[in-house]
Design a protein around this motif. Structure first.
Motif, mmCIF file in Angstrom:
data_model
loop_
_atom_site.group_PDB
_atom_site.id
_atom_site.type_symbol
_atom_site.label_atom_id
_atom_site.label_comp_id
_atom_site.label_asym_id
_atom_site.label_seq_id
_atom_site.Cartn_x
_atom_site.Cartn_y
_atom_site.Cartn_z
ATOM 1 N N ASP A 286 133.627 -33.010 -91.638
ATOM 2 C CA ASP A 286 134.512 -33.507 -90.584
ATOM 3 C C ASP A 286 135.918 -32.931 -90.676
ATOM 4 O OD1 ASP A 286 132.460 -35.005 -89.528
ATOM 5 O OD2 ASP A 286 133.111 -36.891 -90.457
ATOM 6 N N ASP B 181 129.257 -34.104 -82.705
ATOM 7 C CA ASP B 181 130.000 -35.190 -82.074
ATOM 8 C C ASP B 181 131.045 -34.669 -81.090
ATOM 9 O OD1 ASP B 181 128.560 -37.002 -83.561
ATOM 10 O OD2 ASP B 181 130.098 -37.206 -85.114
ATOM 11 N N ILE C 20 129.190 -34.112 -77.419
ATOM 12 C CA ILE C 20 128.231 -35.094 -76.883
ATOM 13 C C ILE C 20 128.323 -35.172 -75.358
ATOM 14 C CG2 ILE C 20 127.753 -37.580 -76.738
ATOM 15 C CD1 ILE C 20 128.296 -37.712 -79.746
ATOM 16 N N PRO D 94 133.897 -35.855 -76.703
ATOM 17 C CA PRO D 94 133.077 -36.733 -77.529
ATOM 18 C C PRO D 94 132.501 -37.952 -76.799
ATOM 19 C CG PRO D 94 135.382 -37.175 -77.947
ATOM 20 C CD PRO D 94 135.321 -36.018 -76.984
#
Length: 129
Positions: free
Chosen positions: A35, A48, A51, A92
């Protein structure tokens, strides 16, 4: 990655994103470490951060390719329906409406998206996005 460590991200046939150190080939599995990576480029339809490119009724294979602009603020995708779409990056939130549909084509290949990335940077100031 954007900094001195070389990292490679791959997407598998089972739609999983895997991250590896290069040249050791060691897979990174610590999500906290992954991340914190700042990617120099982005061509994945998984994660993520993207999305929102998936429509409500999309199947996993519908979106074929993606490319983030060099500035890191726009994302262009190509899909099975011949649509080339422009999104804000990251996106996201689920089911984001596309910012702008560039055009339709019957050949949405990764090469086409890379070409569009250059074109996008030339026309983006005129789109008021």
């Amino acid at each position: 990655s954007k900094f001195s460590v070389v990292i490679s991200k791959v997407s598998t046939g089972s739609y999983k994103r895997q991250v590896y150190e290069v040249p050791s080939g060691k897979q990174l599995v610590d999500q906290a470490v992954i991340d914190r990576i700042t990617w120099a480029t982005w061509t994945s339809v998984l994660g993520d951060e993207v999305i929102g490119i998936w429509s409500r009724h999309a199947e996993k294979a519908d979106v074929n390719c993606a490319c983030v602009s060099h500035s890191g603020i726009n994302l262009v995708t190509g899909d099975d329906f011949g649509m080339v779409k422009l999104f804000d990056f990251p996106c996201p939130e689920k089911f984001v409406r596309t910012c702008f549909c560039l055009f339709t084509t019957t050949d949405c290949s990764q090469g086409l998206i890379l070409f569009l990335q250059k074109t996008l940077m030339e026309i983006a100031p005129f789109l008021n996005l």
